[in-house]
Design a protein around this motif. Structure first.
Motif, mmCIF file in Angstrom:
data_model
loop_
_atom_site.group_PDB
_atom_site.id
_atom_site.type_symbol
_atom_site.label_atom_id
_atom_site.label_comp_id
_atom_site.label_asym_id
_atom_site.label_seq_id
_atom_site.Cartn_x
_atom_site.Cartn_y
_atom_site.Cartn_z
ATOM 1 N N SER A 1 9.915 -6.549 -11.624
ATOM 2 C CA SER A 1 9.425 -7.614 -10.743
ATOM 3 C C SER A 1 9.336 -7.209 -9.277
ATOM 4 N N ASN A 2 9.809 -5.998 -8.908
ATOM 5 C CA ASN A 2 9.645 -5.526 -7.536
ATOM 6 C C ASN A 2 9.733 -4.011 -7.507
ATOM 7 N N PHE A 3 9.284 -3.392 -6.418
ATOM 8 C CA PHE A 3 9.208 -1.941 -6.327
ATOM 9 C C PHE A 3 9.060 -1.539 -4.870
ATOM 10 N N ILE A 4 9.193 -0.230 -4.595
ATOM 11 C CA ILE A 4 8.781 0.336 -3.312
ATOM 12 C C ILE A 4 8.101 1.678 -3.579
ATOM 13 N N TRP A 5 7.242 2.071 -2.654
ATOM 14 C CA TRP A 5 6.629 3.393 -2.698
ATOM 15 C C TRP A 5 7.581 4.429 -2.110
ATOM 16 N N VAL B 1 21.789 -4.889 -5.440
ATOM 17 C CA VAL B 1 20.870 -4.641 -4.338
ATOM 18 C C VAL B 1 19.839 -5.766 -4.275
ATOM 19 N N THR B 2 19.616 -6.297 -3.075
ATOM 20 C CA THR B 2 18.612 -7.350 -2.898
ATOM 21 C C THR B 2 17.288 -6.794 -2.394
ATOM 22 N N SER B 3 17.322 -5.639 -1.683
ATOM 23 C CA SER B 3 16.096 -4.970 -1.244
ATOM 24 C C SER B 3 16.455 -3.551 -0.825
ATOM 25 N N ILE B 4 15.441 -2.687 -0.808
ATOM 26 C CA ILE B 4 15.687 -1.283 -0.481
ATOM 27 C C ILE B 4 14.466 -0.696 0.222
ATOM 28 N N LYS B 5 14.708 0.256 1.132
ATOM 29 C CA LYS B 5 13.628 0.960 1.833
ATOM 30 C C LYS B 5 14.014 2.437 1.932
ATOM 31 N N GLN B 6 13.041 3.327 1.796
ATOM 32 C CA GLN B 6 13.317 4.749 1.945
ATOM 33 C C GLN B 6 13.373 5.127 3.415
ATOM 34 N N VAL B 7 14.398 5.920 3.761
ATOM 35 C CA VAL B 7 14.500 6.470 5.110
ATOM 36 C C VAL B 7 13.826 7.834 5.156
ATOM 37 N N ASP B 8 14.278 8.746 4.278
ATOM 38 C CA ASP B 8 13.688 10.081 4.140
ATOM 39 C C ASP B 8 13.949 10.550 2.715
ATOM 40 N N GLN B 9 13.744 11.816 2.443
ATOM 41 C CA GLN B 9 13.882 12.318 1.069
ATOM 42 C C GLN B 9 15.291 12.148 0.519
ATOM 43 N N SER B 10 16.280 12.078 1.401
ATOM 44 C CA SER B 10 17.665 12.040 0.948
ATOM 45 C C SER B 10 18.354 10.699 1.147
ATOM 46 N N ASN B 11 17.777 9.815 1.932
ATOM 47 C CA ASN B 11 18.482 8.586 2.298
ATOM 48 C C ASN B 11 17.631 7.338 2.099
ATOM 49 N N PHE B 12 18.319 6.285 1.744
ATOM 50 C CA PHE B 12 17.708 4.973 1.591
ATOM 51 C C PHE B 12 18.556 3.957 2.350
ATOM 52 N N SER C 1 4.673 8.289 -6.040
ATOM 53 C CA SER C 1 5.769 7.783 -6.864
ATOM 54 C C SER C 1 6.213 6.403 -6.399
ATOM 55 N N ILE C 2 6.633 5.638 -7.365
ATOM 56 C CA ILE C 2 7.156 4.297 -7.143
ATOM 57 C C ILE C 2 8.542 4.225 -7.759
ATOM 58 N N ILE C 3 9.467 3.528 -7.108
ATOM 59 C CA ILE C 3 10.755 3.254 -7.737
ATOM 60 C C ILE C 3 10.918 1.746 -7.875
ATOM 61 N N LEU D 1 0.833 -1.199 0.000
ATOM 62 C CA LEU D 1 0.000 0.000 0.000
ATOM 63 C C LEU D 1 0.869 1.251 0.000
ATOM 64 N N SER D 2 0.365 2.306 -0.625
ATOM 65 C CA SER D 2 1.059 3.592 -0.598
ATOM 66 C C SER D 2 1.056 4.138 0.826
ATOM 67 N N PRO D 3 1.953 5.076 1.159
ATOM 68 C CA PRO D 3 2.084 5.559 2.548
ATOM 69 C C PRO D 3 0.782 6.014 3.197
ATOM 70 N N LYS D 4 -0.144 6.571 2.428
ATOM 71 C CA LYS D 4 -1.417 7.019 2.997
ATOM 72 C C LYS D 4 -2.547 6.019 2.766
ATOM 73 N N GLY D 5 -2.216 4.888 2.190
ATOM 74 C CA GLY D 5 -3.203 3.832 2.018
ATOM 75 C C GLY D 5 -4.214 4.071 0.922
ATOM 76 N N LYS D 6 -3.908 4.984 -0.006
ATOM 77 C CA LYS D 6 -4.874 5.283 -1.070
ATOM 78 C C LYS D 6 -4.769 4.328 -2.256
ATOM 79 N N HIS D 7 -3.582 3.807 -2.472
ATOM 80 C CA HIS D 7 -3.354 2.911 -3.609
ATOM 81 C C HIS D 7 -2.603 1.664 -3.145
ATOM 82 N N ALA D 8 -2.784 0.599 -3.888
ATOM 83 C CA ALA D 8 -2.020 -0.627 -3.661
ATOM 84 C C ALA D 8 -1.245 -0.946 -4.929
#
Length: 667
Positions: free
Chosen positions: A65-69, A119-130, A75-77, A20-27
């Motif tokens: 085959s994979n993504f994160i919000w 990279v095997t997986s990634i998560k956003q920390v904030d606007q500048s860091n992952f 936006s999706i990467i 789900l997107s951060p605000k739960g509006k989209h999956a």
């Protein structure tokens, strides 16, 4: 309605990666499909709008085959290689991961950033860091620190080294991962502004899970140390981004942990077990750990269930989330009986509520702000996306054509009490277009694990055999998941109580279904099911043909050749080649190969490092030596997952081999 054809699975769609997107509006989620021309799978990103209930395909190049919000929610990467120059760099031996960014409201995907790691997986920390996990190889130079001349020299050296393989540790390879000597899944922080990254886990540790804290200031992660021999327990660590310091929350040696997350800024939850009573397969429980004091409290002392989905099917591809902390609750999946369910643990009062009740499996879910979406198998339906409010609501219809067009056999339950007074659950598929005036051949199918379960969900191979005129029967003998630790615990008993259950189940099926010709019954299974097939043919002649898949024949050789052998054999068989070789040999099907009379087909993959090819070679050689009809088909470039995620043409050939073998001896 038409009969199910062998190659029909190439039309199925498989869903994964629900988020789900951060605000739960989209999956967002991924849809996979077979590509016979390239003998591979196409994968594309899809979007579901929870308000409008609209579905949109975001990508169409078949490689996503994979993504994160991203935290903006629009936006999706995702990682992919589209640029020809990037493709050539990868071909030359460079390792990097290129991320693209796409706005869900429209527009083309654009290059976003590149990390000079696989990279095997990634998560956003904030606007500048992952935060990301990536492969760290002690054997290779970091190319990002070299100039062009030095890089060219290192790539040449890397190419030459492909002719050699040095191993210095165990396990030295992993199923699906090849040789892994001195390679670690390491955790890093990446700065988008400077395009630089820094390691935050030890070079000798491999990261299993990690999560960013709610205030974005810390990263919680679990690792296994790996110096010569991999640790079988897990350490839990907390990294402070501001101070760049790491705190140990749980020392290795205490628990084997499969999941951890923040409850709040002051405490975490983890799923763990010490394995003191039931060994490595002991069901985990949830624990709360206070970050300041280190105090550990069990949240679920009475819970005795597998904390994952172990319901078998050959109609999945890719993975999804199985745990999530949200608003003071921990959402998690359990396998109970023949189904898996979504549950909610109220962390404060320690109460558990089951929030799905339908038959089938939960293959992944996400929850934000009370919105729940999940990917599941329901009844005989293949995977679809569902939402959950007061009740389940099916969102997608990617595989509805199967229900509309194909003849299917509905599983009929056959539950019985075994000779020890324990209830065993099983099912029977009648042949499609069943005629009560006819006699039919039958196939006993045995699941892997052994700590998994069969249920009533769609299984392509079994539905295909039912369409080919076979009865198909299958059950969950002792050793299976779904009924607690005691039922699943067959350590030191392989080939005894589980064999008894399977033989009594066969008796029950033949008694209840007189249309089965008992002189035309075959047996097959993979992994543990392959072990049991090898065991059965050495202990009874009641089956007229067998197909042994990715099997085990010799616990002594398995100990020293497979990725899990050196700890799995000791734990599950109660011995090593030095302290109890007689017991290992007693439980080895190869010991009884001189008793075999059953014509047997062996199916194996040459990159199966979970049950390596010598297991099949030994059994094949042994029964051929004793004059038994046998055939062996080796699949090159495939691993232990051949029947579930192998290349489409290979999966077709596998099912052809098995079916033709049974047709030869049973029809």
């Amino acid at each position: 309605m038409k009969s199910l054809k062998l190659e029909e699975f190439t039309r199925y769609k498989f869903l994964s990666g629900i988020e789900l997107s951060p605000k739960g509006k989209h999956a967002g989620f991924v849809v996979h499909g077979s590509n016979l021309e390239d003998n591979n799978y196409n994968s594309n990103l899809w979007l579901y709008n929870l308000k409008s209930e609209g579905l949109t395909q975001l990508t169409a190049l078949d490689k996503e085959s994979n993504f994160i919000w991203l935290e903006d929610g629009d936006s999706i990467i995702f990682p992919t290689v589209r640029d020809e120059k990037d493709k050539k760099k990868l071909e030359s031996g460079e390792s990097f991961t290129q991320y693209y960014k796409i706005n869900i409201n429209g527009g083309e995907a654009q290059k976003f950033f590149k990390i000079d790691k696989r990279v095997t997986s990634i998560k956003q920390v904030d606007q500048s860091n992952f935060a990301f996990a990536g492969i760290f190889d002690h054997n290779e130079e970091d190319l990002s620190s070299l100039n062009e001349e030095e890089k060219a020299k290192e790539l040449k050296k890397k190419k030459e080294e492909k002719d050699y393989q040095v191993i210095e540790e165990i396990p030295f390879w992993s199923n699906g991962g090849g040789f892994t000597n001195k390679k670690r899944n390491r955790l890093y922080i990446y700065d988008l502004k400077t395009n630089e990254y820094k390691a935050i886990s030890e070079a000798t540790h491999s990261v299993n899970t990690y999560i960013v804290s709610p205030n974005k200031g810390k990263i919680l992660f679990t690792t296994q140390s790996f110096e010569g021999v991999v640790s079988l327990s897990t350490g839990i660590y907390l990294y402070d981004i501001a101070t760049q310091s790491t705190k140990t929350l749980l020392q290795e040696g205490e628990y084997a942990c499969g999941y951890t997350d923040f409850i709040d800024e002051g405490s975490i939850v983890f799923a763990g077990t010490k394995g003191e009573v039931y060994g490595m397969n002991e069901n985990r429980k949830f624990f709360q750990l206070d970050i300041e004091s280190g105090e550990v409290t069990c949240l679920t002392p009475e819970l005795d269930a597998g904390l994952y989905n172990s319901v078998g099917s050959d109609c999945r591809y890719g993975g999804s989330t199985s745990y999530k902390v949200e608003d003071g609750n921990l959402y998690f999946v359990t396998t109970e009986g023949e189904n898996s369910y979504l549950n909610k643990l109220n962390i404060k009062d320690k109460t558990i509520k089951k929030i799905t009740h339908g038959e089938g499996s939960i293959d992944g879910f996400d929850v934000i702000g009370g919105n729940i979406v999940f990917i599941g198998l329901r009844g005989l339906k293949l995977q679809e996306l569902y939402s959950l409010e007061d009740q389940e609501k099916q969102i997608t219809n990617f595989n509805q054509w199967v229900m509309d067009e194909i003849k299917l056999s509905i599983p009929e339950a056959l539950t019985f009490e075994n000779s020890d007074g324990i209830t065993i659950d099983g099912w029977v598929l009648k042949p499609v277009d069943f005629d009560d005036n006819k006699k039919y051949p039958a196939i006993l199918n045995i699941h892997g694990g052994p700590k998994t379960v069969y249920g009533t969900v769609f299984y392509h191979e079994m539905q295909y055999w039912a369409n080919e005129g076979y009865f198909v029967f299958f059950c969950n003998p002792r050793g299976s998941d779904g009924k607690g630790n005691e039922f699943a615990d067959i350590r030191g008993k392989y080939g005894t109580v589980d064999y008894d259950d399977l033989m009594q189940f066969t008796d029950e099926v033949l008694a209840k279904y007189p249309n089965i010709d008992e002189d035309r019954v075959g047996v097959t299974g993979g992994s543990y099911g392959g072990f049991m097939t090898n065991w059965i043919i050495g202990h009874t002649h009641r089956f007229k043909a067998a197909a042994s898949q990715r099997s085990i024949s010799n616990w002594i050789s398995k100990f020293g050749t497979t990725d899990i052998g050196f700890f799995f054999v000791d734990d599950q068989q109660g011995g090593t080649p030095w302290n109890n070789v007689d017991k290992l040999w007693w439980h080895s099907p190869m010991r009884y190969a001189d008793k075999v009379k059953t014509p047997t087909l062996f199916i194996h993959s040459d990159e199966d490092y979970r049950c390596w090819t010598p297991e099949a070679y030994q059994m094949f050689t042994s029964i051929k030596y004793h004059g038994v009809e046998a055939r062996m088909c080796i699949f090159k470039g495939e691993n232990h997952e051949l029947s579930r995620s192998g290349k489409p043409k290979h999966r077709i050939r596998r099912l052809e081999e098995i079916t033709n073998w049974f047709n030869r001896y049973l029809k």
